[in-house]
Design a protein around this motif. Structure first.
Motif, PDB file in Angstrom:
ATOM      1  N   LEU A 146       0.747  -1.798   0.083  1.00 11.43           N
ATOM      2  CA  LEU A 146       0.329   0.189   0.297  1.00 11.43           C
ATOM      3  C   LEU A 146       0.545   1.067  -0.460  1.00 11.43           C
ATOM      4  N   GLN A 147       2.013   0.944   0.103  1.00  8.09           N
ATOM      5  CA  GLN A 147       3.121   2.541   0.170  1.00  8.09           C
ATOM      6  C   GLN A 147       3.559   2.648  -1.796  1.00  8.09           C
ATOM      7  N   ASP A 148       2.867   4.145  -1.614  1.00 11.71           N
ATOM      8  CA  ASP A 148       2.793   4.508  -3.005  1.00 11.71           C
ATOM      9  C   ASP A 148       4.504   3.900  -3.264  1.00 11.71           C
ATOM     10  N   ALA A 149       4.791   3.690  -4.823  1.00 14.28           N
ATOM     11  CA  ALA A 149       5.451   3.460  -5.492  1.00 14.28           C
ATOM     12  C   ALA A 149       6.298   5.045  -6.417  1.00 14.28           C
ATOM     13  N   THR A 150       5.894   5.827  -6.102  1.00 12.33           N
ATOM     14  CA  THR A 150       6.450   6.918  -6.495  1.00 12.33           C
ATOM     15  C   THR A 150       7.009   8.099  -5.903  1.00 12.33           C
ATOM     16  N   ASN A 151       5.824   8.327  -4.565  1.00 16.04           N
ATOM     17  CA  ASN A 151       6.336   8.775  -3.037  1.00 16.04           C
ATOM     18  C   ASN A 151       6.589   7.892  -2.708  1.00 16.04           C
ATOM     19  N   ARG A 152       7.290   7.698  -1.899  1.00 13.82           N
ATOM     20  CA  ARG A 152       7.303   6.778  -0.549  1.00 13.82           C
ATOM     21  C   ARG A 152       6.843   6.774   0.468  1.00 13.82           C
ATOM     22  N   ARG A 153       6.248   8.659   0.697  1.00 10.36           N
ATOM     23  CA  ARG A 153       5.807   8.721   2.216  1.00 10.36           C
ATOM     24  C   ARG A 153       4.295   8.578   1.986  1.00 10.36           C
ATOM     25  N   ASN A 154       3.416   8.991   0.740  1.00  8.35           N
ATOM     26  CA  ASN A 154       2.233   7.747   0.589  1.00  8.35           C
ATOM     27  C   ASN A 154       2.167   6.525   0.790  1.00  8.35           C
ATOM     28  N   ILE A 155       1.096   6.366   1.192  1.00 10.42           N
ATOM     29  CA  ILE A 155       0.708   5.745   1.850  1.00 10.42           C
ATOM     30  C   ILE A 155      -1.055   5.087   1.713  1.00 10.42           C
ATOM     31  N   ASN A 156      -1.502   4.555   0.276  1.00  6.86           N
ATOM     32  CA  ASN A 156      -2.507   4.054  -0.671  1.00  6.86           C
ATOM     33  C   ASN A 156      -3.238   3.376   0.194  1.00  6.86           C
ATOM     34  N   ALA A 157      -4.704   3.928   1.049  1.00  3.99           N
ATOM     35  CA  ALA A 157      -5.714   2.900   1.770  1.00  3.99           C
ATOM     36  C   ALA A 157      -5.724   2.248   0.971  1.00  3.99           C
ATOM     37  N   ASP A 158      -6.622   0.667   1.703  1.00  2.00           N
ATOM     38  CA  ASP A 158      -7.398  -0.022   1.083  1.00  2.00           C
ATOM     39  C   ASP A 158      -8.808   0.517   2.370  1.00  2.00           C
ATOM     40  N   ALA A 159     -10.309  -0.540   1.776  1.00  2.00           N
ATOM     41  CA  ALA A 159     -10.758  -0.470   2.295  1.00  2.00           C
ATOM     42  C   ALA A 159     -10.596  -0.538   4.183  1.00  2.00           C
ATOM     43  N   LYS A 160      -9.989  -2.025   4.345  1.00  2.00           N
ATOM     44  CA  LYS A 160      -9.804  -0.882   5.743  1.00  2.00           C
ATOM     45  C   LYS A 160      -8.810   0.104   6.606  1.00  2.00           C
ATOM     46  N   LEU A 161      -8.281   0.367   5.416  1.00  7.21           N
ATOM     47  CA  LEU A 161      -7.301   1.650   6.012  1.00  7.21           C
ATOM     48  C   LEU A 161      -8.270   2.948   6.204  1.00  7.21           C
ATOM     49  N   LYS A 162      -8.624   2.836   5.014  1.00  9.24           N
ATOM     50  CA  LYS A 162      -9.980   4.216   4.880  1.00  9.24           C
ATOM     51  C   LYS A 162     -11.012   3.991   5.989  1.00  9.24           C
ATOM     52  N   THR A 163     -11.133   3.196   6.290  1.00 13.22           N
ATOM     53  CA  THR A 163     -12.190   3.916   7.807  1.00 13.22           C
ATOM     54  C   THR A 163     -11.036   3.936   9.056  1.00 13.22           C
ATOM     55  N   VAL A 164     -10.260   3.478   9.504  1.00 15.15           N
ATOM     56  CA  VAL A 164      -9.514   3.790   9.800  1.00 15.15           C
ATOM     57  C   VAL A 164      -8.454   5.908   9.709  1.00 15.15           C
ATOM     58  N   PHE A 165      -8.421   5.549   8.457  1.00 15.82           N
ATOM     59  CA  PHE A 165      -8.001   7.050   7.748  1.00 15.82           C
ATOM     60  C   PHE A 165      -9.109   8.044   8.002  1.00 15.82           C
TER      61      PHE A 165
END
Length: 76
Positions: free
Chosen positions: A37-56
């Motif tokens: 889920l870590q962004d390939a181009t900008n490693r500081r970004n996290i791409n949320a899946d369904a579970k992480l979206k509820t946390v985020f």
């Protein structure tokens, strides 16, 4: 570090608590790396899946620094 209570949304990602904040962050990173889920181009970004979206709070992409702030809302 003292163990904290983990919310039900966060426990779906890191497992049930109570656990120290450092352990929560460690398990969160394990989940992010395991599911790529870590962004390939900008490693500081996290791409949320369904579970992480509820946390985020519904956000699809968050950076590392914002992630710790959002996760702390799920710990008490």
């Amino acid at each position: 570090m003292k163990p904290l209570t983990v919310s039900s949304e966060l426990s779906a990602v890191v497992g049930s608590g109570p656990m120290p904040r450092s352990e929560v962050v460690k398990k969160l990173w394990e989940y992010i790396k395991k599911n790529k889920l870590q962004d390939a181009t900008n490693r500081r970004n996290i791409n949320a899946d369904a579970k992480l979206k509820t946390v985020f709070g519904g956000k699809a992409v968050v950076n590392m620094f914002e992630m710790t702030k959002l996760v702390s809302k799920h710990l008490s």
